[in-house]
Scaffold this active site. Structure first.
Site, PDB file in Angstrom:
ATOM      1  N   PRO A 199      -9.428   8.909  -3.148  1.00 45.30           N
ATOM      2  CA  PRO A 199      -9.910   7.215  -2.862  1.00 45.30           C
ATOM      3  C   PRO A 199     -10.291   7.396  -1.512  1.00 45.30           C
ATOM      4  CG  PRO A 199      -7.765   7.559  -2.461  1.00 45.30           C
ATOM      5  CD  PRO A 199      -8.213   8.923  -3.160  1.00 45.30           C
ATOM      6  N   MET A 200     -11.581   7.068  -1.043  1.00 45.84           N
ATOM      7  CA  MET A 200     -11.887   6.896   0.637  1.00 45.84           C
ATOM      8  C   MET A 200     -12.949   5.758   0.412  1.00 45.84           C
ATOM      9  SD  MET A 200     -13.788  10.439   0.565  1.00 45.84           S
ATOM     10  CE  MET A 200     -14.035  10.433  -1.409  1.00 45.84           C
ATOM     11  N   THR A 201     -12.052   4.538   1.941  1.00 49.38           N
ATOM     12  CA  THR A 201     -12.384   3.411   2.045  1.00 49.38           C
ATOM     13  C   THR A 201     -13.832   3.728   2.869  1.00 49.38           C
ATOM     14  OG1 THR A 201     -10.453   2.807   3.133  1.00 49.38           O
ATOM     15  CG2 THR A 201     -12.083   1.872   3.545  1.00 49.38           C
ATOM     16  N   GLN A 204      -7.433   2.243  -6.787  1.00 48.42           N
ATOM     17  CA  GLN A 204      -6.507   2.020  -5.746  1.00 48.42           C
ATOM     18  C   GLN A 204      -6.270   0.648  -5.029  1.00 48.42           C
ATOM     19  OE1 GLN A 204      -6.219   3.842  -1.975  1.00 48.42           O
ATOM     20  NE2 GLN A 204      -4.851   4.874  -2.253  1.00 48.42           N
ATOM     21  N   HIS A 248      -1.152   1.934  -3.593  1.00 51.47           N
ATOM     22  CA  HIS A 248      -1.429   2.850  -2.398  1.00 51.47           C
ATOM     23  C   HIS A 248      -0.123   3.058  -1.325  1.00 51.47           C
ATOM     24  CE1 HIS A 248      -2.815   4.846   0.762  1.00 51.47           C
ATOM     25  NE2 HIS A 248      -3.850   4.185   1.284  1.00 51.47           N
ATOM     26  N   GLY A 249       0.699   3.707  -1.335  1.00 58.09           N
ATOM     27  CA  GLY A 249       2.118   3.842  -1.196  1.00 58.09           C
ATOM     28  C   GLY A 249       2.337   5.019   0.681  1.00 58.09           C
ATOM     29  N   ALA A 250       1.313   5.333   0.819  1.00 58.26           N
ATOM     30  CA  ALA A 250       1.288   6.291   1.871  1.00 58.26           C
ATOM     31  C   ALA A 250       0.229   5.369   2.901  1.00 58.26           C
ATOM     32  CB  ALA A 250       0.075   7.586   1.137  1.00 58.26           C
ATOM     33  N   HIS A 251       0.069   6.569   3.853  1.00 52.46           N
ATOM     34  CA  HIS A 251      -0.698   6.941   5.104  1.00 52.46           C
ATOM     35  C   HIS A 251      -0.511   5.273   6.752  1.00 52.46           C
ATOM     36  CE1 HIS A 251      -4.059   8.557   2.769  1.00 52.46           C
ATOM     37  NE2 HIS A 251      -2.595   9.546   2.972  1.00 52.46           N
ATOM     38  N   TYR A 292       0.424   2.332   5.425  1.00 47.25           N
ATOM     39  CA  TYR A 292       0.380   0.936   5.325  1.00 47.25           C
ATOM     40  C   TYR A 292       1.090   0.141   4.583  1.00 47.25           C
ATOM     41  CZ  TYR A 292      -4.356   3.040   5.721  1.00 47.25           C
ATOM     42  OH  TYR A 292      -5.857   2.867   6.350  1.00 47.25           O
TER      43      TYR A 292
END
Length: 370
Positions: free
Chosen positions: A29-31, A106, A173-176, A178
């Protein structure tokens, strides 16, 4: 770039209890922020179709925001709610399936990574477990339990919509750093109720999201969960300092219904803990028995943060080490980010031995959606 190893392990079918893929290559996944007013158009359809046509086994879409006023941090990040946006995603799904690929969205909430006044809802304050940013700045009051419940419901509705319009699963999305990760991390979660406290208590928000999504989609729909140790702006942060602690952290997520873990690192080749060569995906598979996706600068010679800190591109890199790890069964799937962003045919070229034709990554690739 030359590869002395056989690449066949990348192109073996993947079969698990709930997911069947033609090979082991995942589009990370890439914004991209090319969806005006949150609605993905034909350019987004074409973007994902190109990867599916070129042997990407599973596409994880860019982060798509759930139906909450503070979920997004920009006007062109795609929504995963509302008839117009969901119709746009349905066209993406149809195109990817026609090309023989599989695709999952995602589902995302940015939490206090959102700047005050951000579009599309400038009046909505950023929200988080304790209203704190990753730097410790207080930008809002802690979420109430009623507000938490509403966010959980929004994740579940997005999951139900994903199944309804034909996606092949979901990724949470449970990372980074956020929102979900803000509950995990003791620095941003100072709560004293059931959503805060020790490491296990700090998983409660994620557990309730996973359980709500599972109820919404039924027992056979795949739920992928992406997590990381590092946070945006806190690259040395650790949720778990040891394998034992990682096992304790992951168990409630498994029990809640996660089928696959997407283990985000900046450099896939780095060991996660001293005394072992296993990376985060390797340890997660060993500890949970669940399939894992490895990710982190695959196919490139420089990790992705150099792009943001120095504006640097990256050259194509040998993937022999990756292939050896995959052959050993340390992880099951391999997510490719920037290499696939700049070159839709990356997987096909790898498969066909045309590595000399791979396109090197430069920051110019971010300016267009191709």
């Amino acid at each position: 770039m030359k590869t002395s190893q056989s690449v066949q392990s990348l192109f073996k079918p993947f079969t698990s209890e709930k997911m069947n893929l033609s090979n082991r290559i995942v589009m990370a996944p890439m914004t991209r922020s090319f969806s005006p007013n949150g609605v993905p158009g034909q350019n987004v359809v074409d973007y994902y179709r190109r990867r599916a046509e070129n042997e990407v086994g599973l596409i994880v879409t860019e982060g798509t925001v759930i139906n909450h006023p503070a979920s997004a941090h920009g006007p062109n990040v795609p929504h995963f709610y509302g008839e117009e946006a969901l119709n746009g995603w349905a066209k993406v799904v149809e195109a990817v399936h026609e090309a023989g690929g599989r695709i999952i969205p995602q589902l995302w909430h940015v939490g206090t990574e959102r700047k005050v006044g951000s579009l599309p809802n400038p009046e909505a304050l950023p929200v988080g477990p304790s209203g704190l940013t990753a730097t410790g700045e207080k930008v809002s009051e802690p979420l109430t339990e009623a507000e938490i419940s509403a966010i959980i419901d929004a994740f579940a509705q997005a999951a139900a919509d994903a199944k309804r319009i034909g996606f092949d699963g979901i990724e949470l999305h449970g990372a980074h750093g956020y929102l979900i990760d803000q509950f995990f991390w003791e620095f941003t979660n100072r709560r004293t109720d059931r959503y805060g406290g020790d490491m296990l208590a700090r998983t409660q928000f994620a557990v309730e999201i996973i359980e709500a999504c599972r109820r919404a989609v039924g027992p056979d729909f795949p739920i992928v969960f992406r997590f990381s140790q590092w946070k945006s702006g806190a690259y040395t942060a650790k949720l778990a300092e040891t394998p034992d602690r990682l096992a304790q952290f992951l168990k409630p997520l498994v029990d809640a219904g996660v089928d696959v873990f997407h283990c985000s690192t900046r450099r896939f080749w780095e060991p996660e803990f001293e005394g072992s060569d296993l990376n985060l995906a390797g340890w997660t598979k060993k500890l949970t028995g669940k399939p894992t996706i490895t990710v982190g600068s695959v196919g490139l010679d420089d990790e992705f943060m150099s792009l943001f800190t120095q504006g640097k591109g990256a050259q194509n890199a040998n993937i022999d080490g990756l292939l050896e790890q995959l052959d050993r069964g340390e992880f099951d799937l391999v997510a490719v980010g920037r290499a696939l962003l700049v070159d839709p045919a990356w997987a096909s070229k790898i498969h066909d031995g045309k590595v000399d034709e791979l396109v090197p990554f430069t920051s110019d690739a971010l300016k267009t959606l191709y």
